[in-house]
Design a protein around this motif. Sequence first.
Motif, PDB file in Angstrom:
ATOM      1  N   GLN A 515       0.831  -1.206   0.000  1.00 49.52           N
ATOM      2  CA  GLN A 515       0.000   0.000   0.000  1.00 49.52           C
ATOM      3  C   GLN A 515       0.866   1.256   0.000  1.00 49.52           C
ATOM      4  OE1 GLN A 515      -3.137   0.625  -0.350  1.00 49.52           O
ATOM      5  NE2 GLN A 515      -4.048  -1.411  -0.206  1.00 49.52           N
ATOM      6  N   TRP A 516       1.936   1.239   0.808  1.00 49.23           N
ATOM      7  CA  TRP A 516       2.803   2.414   0.859  1.00 49.23           C
ATOM      8  C   TRP A 516       3.541   2.616  -0.461  1.00 49.23           C
ATOM      9  CZ3 TRP A 516       2.748   6.498   3.684  1.00 49.23           C
ATOM     10  CH2 TRP A 516       2.183   6.458   4.958  1.00 49.23           C
ATOM     11  N   GLN A 517       3.968   1.520  -1.094  1.00 48.61           N
ATOM     12  CA  GLN A 517       4.646   1.650  -2.384  1.00 48.61           C
ATOM     13  C   GLN A 517       3.692   2.206  -3.436  1.00 48.61           C
ATOM     14  OE1 GLN A 517       8.093   1.017  -3.041  1.00 48.61           O
ATOM     15  NE2 GLN A 517       7.352   2.287  -4.733  1.00 48.61           N
ATOM     16  N   GLN A 518       2.441   1.723  -3.412  1.00 43.89           N
ATOM     17  CA  GLN A 518       1.443   2.242  -4.348  1.00 43.89           C
ATOM     18  C   GLN A 518       1.126   3.704  -4.058  1.00 43.89           C
ATOM     19  OE1 GLN A 518      -1.693  -0.593  -3.692  1.00 43.89           O
ATOM     20  NE2 GLN A 518      -0.966  -2.004  -5.273  1.00 43.89           N
ATOM     21  N   LEU A 519       1.153   4.073  -2.777  1.00 41.00           N
ATOM     22  CA  LEU A 519       0.926   5.476  -2.406  1.00 41.00           C
ATOM     23  C   LEU A 519       2.025   6.358  -3.002  1.00 41.00           C
ATOM     24  CD1 LEU A 519      -0.038   6.759   1.114  1.00 41.00           C
ATOM     25  CD2 LEU A 519       1.845   7.828  -0.102  1.00 41.00           C
ATOM     26  N   GLY A 578       3.924   9.747   8.590  1.00 41.71           N
ATOM     27  CA  GLY A 578       3.624  11.148   8.305  1.00 41.71           C
ATOM     28  C   GLY A 578       4.613  11.785   7.339  1.00 41.71           C
ATOM     29  N   PRO A 579       5.931  11.709   7.636  1.00 46.33           N
ATOM     30  CA  PRO A 579       6.898  12.279   6.690  1.00 46.33           C
ATOM     31  C   PRO A 579       6.837  11.637   5.302  1.00 46.33           C
ATOM     32  CG  PRO A 579       7.936  11.909   8.822  1.00 46.33           C
ATOM     33  CD  PRO A 579       6.570  11.299   8.898  1.00 46.33           C
ATOM     34  N   LEU A 580       6.632  10.321   5.244  1.00 47.45           N
ATOM     35  CA  LEU A 580       6.519   9.663   3.937  1.00 47.45           C
ATOM     36  C   LEU A 580       5.328  10.203   3.157  1.00 47.45           C
ATOM     37  CD1 LEU A 580       7.300   5.873   4.560  1.00 47.45           C
ATOM     38  CD2 LEU A 580       8.665   7.530   3.293  1.00 47.45           C
ATOM     39  N   PHE A 581       4.223  10.405   3.863  1.00 50.75           N
ATOM     40  CA  PHE A 581       3.035  10.915   3.185  1.00 50.75           C
ATOM     41  C   PHE A 581       3.273  12.328   2.653  1.00 50.75           C
ATOM     42  CE2 PHE A 581      -0.998  13.243   3.218  1.00 50.75           C
ATOM     43  CZ  PHE A 581      -1.769  12.435   2.399  1.00 50.75           C
ATOM     44  N   LEU A 582       3.885  13.186   3.471  1.00 54.40           N
ATOM     45  CA  LEU A 582       4.165  14.550   3.016  1.00 54.40           C
ATOM     46  C   LEU A 582       5.114  14.542   1.822  1.00 54.40           C
ATOM     47  CD1 LEU A 582       4.542  16.498   6.394  1.00 54.40           C
ATOM     48  CD2 LEU A 582       2.557  16.379   4.890  1.00 54.40           C
ATOM     49  N   LEU A 583       6.103  13.643   1.852  1.00 56.14           N
ATOM     50  CA  LEU A 583       7.013  13.530   0.719  1.00 56.14           C
ATOM     51  C   LEU A 583       6.277  13.087  -0.540  1.00 56.14           C
ATOM     52  CD1 LEU A 583      10.102  11.896   2.461  1.00 56.14           C
ATOM     53  CD2 LEU A 583      10.169  14.020   1.144  1.00 56.14           C
ATOM     54  N   GLY A 589       6.247   9.633  -6.694  1.00 55.09           N
ATOM     55  CA  GLY A 589       7.132   8.822  -7.518  1.00 55.09           C
ATOM     56  C   GLY A 589       8.606   9.001  -7.227  1.00 55.09           C
ATOM     57  N   ASP A 590       8.947   9.721  -6.178  1.00 55.53           N
ATOM     58  CA  ASP A 590      10.351   9.982  -5.864  1.00 55.53           C
ATOM     59  C   ASP A 590      11.065   8.666  -5.515  1.00 55.53           C
ATOM     60  OD1 ASP A 590      12.744  11.126  -5.175  1.00 55.53           O
ATOM     61  OD2 ASP A 590      12.091  11.757  -3.181  1.00 55.53           O
ATOM     62  N   PRO A 591      12.163   8.317  -6.208  1.00 54.38           N
ATOM     63  CA  PRO A 591      12.859   7.059  -5.921  1.00 54.38           C
ATOM     64  C   PRO A 591      13.462   7.006  -4.519  1.00 54.38           C
ATOM     65  CG  PRO A 591      14.111   8.400  -7.482  1.00 54.38           C
ATOM     66  CD  PRO A 591      12.770   9.046  -7.343  1.00 54.38           C
ATOM     67  N   ALA A 592      13.765   8.149  -3.936  1.00 54.26           N
ATOM     68  CA  ALA A 592      14.330   8.150  -2.582  1.00 54.26           C
ATOM     69  C   ALA A 592      13.329   7.612  -1.567  1.00 54.26           C
ATOM     70  CB  ALA A 592      14.759   9.568  -2.196  1.00 54.26           C
ATOM     71  N   ILE A 593      12.048   7.881  -1.787  1.00 47.82           N
ATOM     72  CA  ILE A 593      11.022   7.379  -0.869  1.00 47.82           C
ATOM     73  C   ILE A 593      10.905   5.865  -1.013  1.00 47.82           C
ATOM     74  CG2 ILE A 593       8.666   7.696  -0.065  1.00 47.82           C
ATOM     75  CD1 ILE A 593       8.544  10.280  -1.660  1.00 47.82           C
ATOM     76  N   ALA A 594      10.894   5.393  -2.253  1.00 47.32           N
ATOM     77  CA  ALA A 594      10.815   3.952  -2.480  1.00 47.32           C
ATOM     78  C   ALA A 594      12.013   3.237  -1.863  1.00 47.32           C
ATOM     79  CB  ALA A 594      10.735   3.667  -3.981  1.00 47.32           C
ATOM     80  N   ASP A 595      13.184   3.873  -1.902  1.00 41.66           N
ATOM     81  CA  ASP A 595      14.382   3.278  -1.309  1.00 41.66           C
ATOM     82  C   ASP A 595      14.214   3.110   0.201  1.00 41.66           C
ATOM     83  OD1 ASP A 595      17.276   2.501  -1.402  1.00 41.66           O
ATOM     84  OD2 ASP A 595      17.450   4.278  -0.123  1.00 41.66           O
ATOM     85  N   ARG A 596      13.610   4.082   0.851  1.00 40.02           N
ATOM     86  CA  ARG A 596      13.375   3.965   2.304  1.00 40.02           C
ATOM     87  C   ARG A 596      12.414   2.829   2.621  1.00 40.02           C
ATOM     88  NH1 ARG A 596      16.795   7.844   0.751  1.00 40.02           N
ATOM     89  NH2 ARG A 596      17.612   9.033   2.533  1.00 40.02           N
TER      90      ARG A 596
END
Length: 650
Positions: A515-519, A578-583, A589-596
């Motif tokens: 779900q988070w990856q799809q988000l 929360g920070p992931l959602f704001l990002l 689609g930021d790859p840095a978020i997917a990396d985390r």
Amino acid sequence: MAPPAAEPLRRRPRDLVALLAPFPGRTAATTRIAAASTLTVLISAIYGTPEAAISAYVIFFINRADRTSSIVMSVAALVLVSIIIGLVILLADFTVDNPMLRVACMALVSAALLFLTSASKLRPIGAILAMIIGFGLDELGLVPAGELATRALLYAWLMVAIPIGANVVVNLAMGPSPRRLACDRLAQCLRVAAQVLRAGHARSDVPPDGVQPVAGWLKLARLEGTVNAADFRALQQAATSTTAILMAVDVSGREPAAQLPHGFAMPMADTVDAMASMLEKGGYPVEIEVVMPDASLLTPVQQSIVAALRSAIEGYAEGIEEKSPASLQAEKTGGFLDADAFTNRSHIHYALKTTGAAMFCYVLYQQLNWPGIHTCFITCYLVSLGTMAETVEKLTLRLTGCLVGAVAGTAAIVYVVPELTSVGGLLTLVFVGTWLSAWVAQGSPRIAYAGFQIAFAFYLCVIQGAGPGFDLTIARDRVIGIIIGNLVVYLVFTRIWPVSIASRIETGFVALLRQWQQLVDARPSSARRQHAIAALALQGSVAQDLQLARYEPASVGPGTDWIEDRRKQLSVLDAIAGPLFLLAERYPGDPAIADRLRRLQSMDAPIPTTGHTASPSGDDTHSVLLAMVDRSLSRHSPGDTYSSSPHAQT
């Protein structure tokens, strides 16, 4: 934002007081159950139908939070039980004079219905139907002729039809509309957000499932005609906006550096409270404008929170985006059967274990010639659970509830029933006992099963016929039957094909991270927020399962280290949500978020320090939010790996 995972289950007085404390909707739901059960007893007394106690107890299973789903479920259950009773009548000619064939038929029908209970949408009422059919077939052995056998099956049908009719009537008169529940849930979440903004720290009183039920309630409201197309779309958007508000204020409440100054927090809190008031009145806010000071002097993360809050508030119920074909496909509900209905052996194991326990109890009281403990047979259907963790945890609640209900029922027989002079007095007693039981049953899962068992034991003691009953022997035997049934189910479910809850936790984690990856990958804002709604609900579900996992013995369940690892992983995901959602809102689609997210899933590589990931165009907000995520991830050592539990596939 998920509840704490895997906390020890405490029974201190202050914990019990907290579990029994009122919350929005609890009083209304409790009163509705009490009214429907009392009406069921009245109708049963008028027509002299047997087993009125079981009929009254059925209400606890078919009543739902809103009137529409309660009525739909009631009607569906009546149609289904009518079809099944009709099939049983066809079998009556072959079984009425043949005890062995009758018992075989009971076992076959029970196993089939319990399989559907585990593997289909019949789950909420399947066990009740199996119990009613078993009772009807049992009655065939007590009558000498075919006509009387048919009458016995008719009584079995009435055992379900009477509470169904009473439930429909009560919900038509008292049941809240789905729209009312949807608006109330949104208002409740907004009130919590306003309190976080004022207090400056996170709160844990957001409902565990967040705003997830709102979508279902809105669909039901549209079905019953209480919302038009425009209101439907507006309230859908309101649900996603509420989630965005909760996520933003969660960051503000958790991080001291992200806490908003008074001049920004107070205007937003006042606006959110005013929006909640509109929802509580049945409407929804539109054309909202938030007046605040210049945000240019705020830190980057504070600016990000203010921007997210302003966007969600000012577009609260407006501008819903068209859904993509992928989103529409994801919203489609499955068929009647679960996807793994014929591949997951646990479904057939559940059916065989419950049927075996029930048949053992049936043979036991028949061989002992002790019909008074026939409640052991009924109990097996009412208390069977899917995993060992649930079975062990709920056993204490069931036995405690049984003893409380038995003591209350016996005290009522000794001190109250002798003073009753009419059926009206009995109905008053039933209403009071049901109300108290339902109050417990409508609470947290930590005590809900106790409320169910209190009601069951109380009914079996007090409701002995069409009028007040005084026979303590009946109460004694029925309580003994309940205890035997509980113990038999416990022994069967913990010794034969024990099912660990670890596999459900593993599946929940996989679905949660998906779900988070799809988000992160979703481009439309509404799609991201829908994934956030689903993710928060999954977090609450996984947290609850982690609490239950500690009840499983090491021979079946996961070890303490595995549970602690999963608890830490869930708490980290809760902290970075929360920070992931704001990002994701600002940089979809930021790859840095997917990396985390990948690092969270494996926890097997060193966590980068702040500044290792390049920010788009030197954006300070991007760097600061990623740094917040990295700090939470770095709380675990690089060697903390999250391997699968050896029991995960049990």
